[in-house]
Each structure stands twice: as C-alpha cells, then as structure tokens.
Design a protein around this motif. Structure first.
Motif, mmCIF file in Angstrom:
data_model
loop_
_atom_site.group_PDB
_atom_site.id
_atom_site.type_symbol
_atom_site.label_atom_id
_atom_site.label_comp_id
_atom_site.label_asym_id
_atom_site.label_seq_id
_atom_site.Cartn_x
_atom_site.Cartn_y
_atom_site.Cartn_z
ATOM 1 N N ILE A 187 -2.618 3.984 0.042
ATOM 2 C CA ILE A 187 -3.877 3.247 0.103
ATOM 3 C C ILE A 187 -4.656 3.602 1.364
ATOM 4 N N TYR A 188 -3.958 3.798 2.496
ATOM 5 C CA TYR A 188 -4.651 4.153 3.729
ATOM 6 C C TYR A 188 -5.141 5.596 3.680
ATOM 7 N N THR A 223 1.521 2.394 -8.180
ATOM 8 C CA THR A 223 1.289 3.748 -8.683
ATOM 9 C C THR A 223 2.558 4.321 -9.304
ATOM 10 N N HIS A 273 -6.886 -4.601 -3.999
ATOM 11 C CA HIS A 273 -5.493 -4.506 -3.573
ATOM 12 C C HIS A 273 -5.196 -5.759 -2.772
ATOM 13 N N TYR A 302 1.035 5.953 3.793
ATOM 14 C CA TYR A 302 0.679 4.917 2.826
ATOM 15 C C TYR A 302 -0.472 5.407 1.953
ATOM 16 N N GLY A 337 0.783 -1.230 0.000
ATOM 17 C CA GLY A 337 0.000 0.000 0.000
ATOM 18 C C GLY A 337 0.810 1.272 0.000
#
Length: 658
Positions: free
Chosen positions: A341-342, A171, A474, A339, A166
């Motif tokens: 994603i978080y 990306t 994910h 992170y 993440g």
C-alpha cells in the motif's frame, strides 16, 4: 427456524419475554445466534438422555412438525433441498463472475475510479515465511506451496496468515481467487469462498455468498450453507481480515465457530489477520495445534522493482527513476517500500509530482508523513477540480482547503467509532450529523460509496441491505482520519480525548497504527501518549514506545522516551535481527538523548542507519563497548553499509569506545 419461530419456541421451552429479548440484544439482533444461545441455556436444564425427545415435542407444539421429525431422527437440515449438480455449477460460475468484478480488478490510482487494472497486470509476488512452531525461526515459503505446509507431518486444516496493515494480505486472497478462476491453482477445490470479514456482520457464510449471486439465481442462503458444510473437502474457505471481524472468536457466530475449529472441521480454512488479533488463536493451546502460521512480509527488493515497473508500464524512465530513488533512501526502502500500500502511494505521488514535491518525498521518514503527504496531495487534486478563480480572490482557495479538512476531521469522528466497534462498513445515514462529509470524502478519495445488490428476498427481510455502504479504501485510511480527529479533541474536548485515549492505550497493540497517526499531529499529543504508555511499565512496550515516538518526529517526544529508557531499562541497546526496520530507525532517532553503556548490533543496517550509528559511536561519550555479530553465530559478522566503516575510520581519534 424462521425468525418468527424464535419467540414461539422460546416461550414453549419456558423462557420469559424478557429473557428472549436479552438473547437477541446480546447477540446483536441475530435470530440464529440468539436461537443457538437459547438452546445452549435450555440444554443445561434437562438431561442429555431426554433432551432430543423433549425438544421434538416442543417443536411439534408450535407446529414445526418437519423440524421436529428431523431433530428426532438426528437429521436436522434434511428439510432443506440439496443443490443439484446443475445448481452447483451455476453457483460456481456466478461466484467467479463476482470475483472477476469485485476482487480481481485493482484500482491502482485512487484518483481515478474508472481506471481498473486486471489483476495479473499489477500483481507481484509477496514474501511469505513459514513459522517453526515453538521457536522464533521462520523459513521462506513459496506461494505455490501455501497449502502444502505441514505441521507434525500432516497438512493442517487451518492456516493463519499474519501481517501488518498494508502488507498485502487482501491481495494474497485475491490471488487465490484469481488462480482458482483460471485453473492455475487450487484445482483440488470445487469451490473457493472468499469472505471479507469487515462485511460479514451477523451473516452466515451462506448469506454472504448469496449476496454474490445475481437476483435470477434462485439458490437460497440455507442451501448454500448446507452445501459447504456437507461437502467440506471440496471447499476452500478464505476469511480475510480477522482483525476487522466484529465478533469474538469464542462467540456463537458461524464464522467464529469455524475460526475456533468447532465447525467445518474437515474443511480447509485460510484466515488473514493483523498480528494483534491473531493472539486470540495463538494463546489457545488447542488451536495452536490445529493451525499453521504463515507471515506475509510484503515485497522483497526484487519484487519491489517488478511492482514499480508494472505500475508505470510502459513508462520505463519513471519506473527506473523511482526505483533508483527508493534504492538510495534506505529509510523509505526498509520502512515503507516492503508494504504494497505504501509502495502504491509512492508510485502515485512520483507519477504526479515534480520539482519541489519530489524533493519533499526524499525527506519522508515515517508512515504518518507519507499518509499526510498523500492526503494533502488528494486534497490539492480535489481543489484543482473546483471552480476557483485563478487569482484566488480573498483567499478562496485556503478557505476551501480548510473546509475540506474540516469534513475529513468529521469523517474521522465516525471512523474512530468504527475502529472501537471493529467495524469498517458504514451506511450513509450514519453520516447525517456531518452533512456533505460523505460527498467531500468521496471527491477527495478517502471514502468509497457502493450499493451491494442483494436478492429480492433478502431486501424484503432486511431493508438496510439495500442502502449504499460507505467504506474507506483501506483500513489505514480509516486509522489516519481517526488520528486526525482524536488529536483535535486534545484542545477542543479534553475530557472526551482522555476517555477515548484510556481505552486506546489499554489496547495499544490493536491501535498501533492509530497511535502512530495521532502522535504525528502535534507535539502535545505525542508527549501525552508517551506519558500514558510509559506509566504501564510492561517490557514488551519498550520497542512499541520507540516506534510511537519515531512517528511523532518531535525532539521533545524523543527526549521524553530517552529519559524513560535511561531510568527504567538496561543501559545496553540491542538492535536485534527480529527488529522491524521502523523500530531500528526509532532507536537511532532517540539514541543521542539516551544513556547507552553497551551496544550490540546483530542486524544488517542500510546506509542511513549505518551512518547514524557510526556518528553516534564516534561523537558520544557512550557506549563503552560495541559488538557487531549475528544472533546465533559470533564468528560471522553481519553486514553494515560501507559508510559505517568509512565514518569510523575518519573519526577513530574521536571515539570514546573502549
């Protein structure tokens, strides 16, 4: 060779049917890998001087005359037609179109698959660090200099980009593709080939790239393989997710040979991986010399604010409110917000939450809590779309919720199987034992379903390629649902739980996030996992055990870890500069239960950590001494939050520190 020629040649070389079948079975059905292994074994039975002549004769004997001539002349592959300039340009155009659709659009909101944001609207620079080999030293690296990092004065052909789940590795790969398409970077390469290793299977790079091309592009996978192997200086190969690659890097899989620097040796290769898997490269002395090592550390504070602003654009008020909320909560700011994603999950919930649910967000401390909150949010959103009467007769809403959670646990069963096989892509058929679970998973948002369009020839040869694939948004979602399922076995099927957990504990580094999410489900599971980890008595496990205990957020688990550390470890607690913020939070969460005679703090701490440490110092009979310093410069104190000093000043008379 065509697959049908494998058996004919094998028999001609003296192998039995049973041996040939075993070659295929050991190489997961791949004819290419089986052929490679077969020939390697055969070469052991003949002298090098005679091998080429004998093999050429055997090939002619099974009517592979053109291939026999190529082997004899040492020009294997010449029978494959080279791509023309026009064909190469068509391939480039088609690949760029594929990247625009599949890699350069971001679904920022998992609740709305139709809301796709153009890459440059949401992309935010990540913090990159270059490793000085043989030391723990890392220096900042600008993205524009990614391929300009030198090892012993030369630019290495292999770059390993490491980071936790993440943190933004995929990306980063998409950014490379975006810049190549728009000629804002990587202009020295005619072709950038981006391969998601979770989807590689037994395919060659050529077969994977062929799947990117439309059906009316007649170029073959063998032509593509020949082109990229014959024009290595013109190609940048980006392999995303070594930790999601099902094959050993020392296997005969084409991509494994590239990773192990046995193939495509003149070409530039960038590989991303979680840190547990990159050890397969680091532990090899030869590969350590060939690779440059780069760490992705996610968002800096400045870039975090930039991402939030882009996410909420043009709603400036919401972006400023969330930015302020994260800034004032150092547990979230240091443990989660770096992170991507978080951060995306925090943005989504902040956008949808108000009142009590925003207050609940302020109490989040662990990755598990954030995922739990996110999954509950997704379930609530799914329920809101169902036709349930407003008065919720006979608890219909609660029954539906339990039904959805039942399906998510079922999905977790297959998710865990996939993790153990290092496989993240599934077919719908694999869910046949769990009717309705795929549909529910897609409605909730923890699964996505897509049908990859392959060429007509590929569909004829491999019928399974036409089937829809099922994936998680994910890998962390796969690990979270696996944790739900694994914890459920503790009460429902203890023998299965014990058998699975034995293998997971034995590979704890690989299953770090899975263990986080599993222990968070219930206290008994947390105590069991800690008990199994502490039995291993390995020094590197100390911080790991602390991390796992912190995710459980249970006092009994924290006390069990503290008892273990008090009896088996040094009575000195060192909070080092290299420690992740998550680990620091973990040590602080158990410190009240642990005997600590001395404390050394050589890392800056945020408000919460500073306050908790000061409270412990003043209220506990231990430690006897405390030292705050930089690791390498005793004369330069590190930064603690002002609250640290104010608490000490207010409670000096209570302090037992000598």
């Amino acid at each position: 060779m065509d697959p049908s020629d494998f058996k004919k040649l094998g028999l001609a070389l003296g192998f039995s049917n049973a041996q040939l079948n075993r070659f295929k079975e050991d190489n997961t059905g791949s004819t290419m890998l089986a052929s490679y292994k077969m020939l390697c074994e055969w070469l052991k039975t003949v002298s090098n001087a005679e091998a080429r002549d004998i093999l050429s004769d055997k090939l002619r004997g099974v009517n592979l005359v053109q291939l026999a001539d190529s082997v004899q002349k040492a020009h294997v592959g010449d029978h494959i037609t080279s791509l023309t300039k026009e064909e190469v340009q068509r391939v480039i155009t088609d690949i760029q179109t594929y990247y625009r659709i599949h890699h350069c659009q971001i679904q920022a909101d998992p609740l709305n698959s139709e809301l796709l944001i153009q890459f440059d609207r949401i992309f935010t620079n990540l913090t990159l660090m270059e490793e000085d080999k043989g030391t723990k030293n890392k220096t900042p690296l600008l993205y524009k200099d990614l391929l300009k990092t030198k090892v012993n004065g030369i630019y290495p052909k292999r770059l390993l980009v490491e980071g936790e789940g993440g943190v933004g590795k995929t990306t980063l790969c998409a950014k490379i593709a975006w810049d190549w398409i728009h000629k804002t970077g990587y202009n020295e390469f005619r072709l950038v080939l981006l391969v998601l290793l979770r989807e590689a299977g037994n395919q060659t790079v050529g077969q994977i790239v062929k799947s990117y091309l439309p059906d009316d592009n007649p170029v073959t996978d063998k032509q593509l393989d020949k082109y990229f192997l014959s024009n290595q200086n013109d190609v940048l190969l980006v392999l995303d997710g070594l930790d999601e690659f099902a094959h050993d890097v020392e296997s005969f899989h084409q991509i494994a040979l590239i990773t192990f620097n046995r193939l495509f040796m003149s070409g530039k290769v960038l590989i991303t991986s979680r840190r547990w898997r990159s050890g397969e490269i680091r532990k090899n002395a030869s590969l350590r010399k060939a690779y440059a090592f780069i760490a992705v550390e996610g968002f800096s504070a400045k870039n975090l604010s930039s991402y939030i602003e882009k996410f909420f654009h043009p709603d400036k008020t919401s972006s400023e409110d969330l930015d302020q909320f994260i800034s004032s909560n150092d547990v979230i700011r240091e443990n989660m917000a770096p992170y991507p994603i978080y951060t995306a999950m925090l943005c989504i919930m902040w956008k949808e939450f108000d009142g009590e649910r925003r207050v609940a967000m302020s109490k989040l401390q662990t990755f598990s809590q954030l995922f739990s909150e996110m999954v509950n949010f997704l379930v609530d959103h799914c329920l809101s779309k169902l036709d349930i009467s407003s008065n919720n007769v006979d608890g219909e809403m609660e029954r539906k919720r339990k039904e959805i959670l039942f399906h998510l646990t079922n999905i977790g069963c297959l998710a865990l199987q996939g993790l153990r096989e290092r496989r993240l892509v599934f077919t719908e058929g694999e869910f046949q034992n769990f009717p309705g679970s795929v549909d529910i998973g897609c409605k909730v948002g923890v699964l996505t379903k897509q049908t990859q369009i392959f060429s007509l020839r590929t569909r004829r040869q491999h019928s399974q390629y036409a089937a829809p694939s099922v994936q998680f948004p994910h890998k962390l979602f796969q690990e979270y649902l696996s944790g739900m399922y694994l914890a459920s076995l503790y009460n429902s099927n203890r023998s299965e739980y014990d058998w699975l957990m034995k293998g997971i504990i034995g590979n704890a580094r690989e299953y770090r996030e899975l263990l986080y999410f599993t222990v968070a489900q219930q206290k008994e599971v947390g105590l069991d996992v800690i008990s199994q980890l502490t039995e291993r008595r390995q020094s590197w496990l100390v911080d790991f055990i602390v991390d796992v205990a912190y995710e459980s957020q249970d006092k009994g688990v924290a006390k069990a870890v503290a008892d273990h550390l008090s009896t088996s470890s040094s009575k000195t607690l060192e909070i080092t500069e290299e420690m992740q913020a998550h680990t620091v939070s973990g040590h602080i969460s158990i410190i009240q239960y642990r005997q600590v005679d001395n404390m050394v703090i050589s890392r800056s701490c945020g408000r919460t950590a500073s306050e908790d440490l000061a409270e412990f110092i003043c209220s506990s009979p231990t430690p006897k001494s405390i030292k705050i310093q930089k690791d390498r410069d005793d004369s330069a104190p590190i930064s603690m939050h002002d609250v640290f000093y104010s608490v000490l000043a207010g409670k000096t008379h209570d302090s037992k520190v000598g």
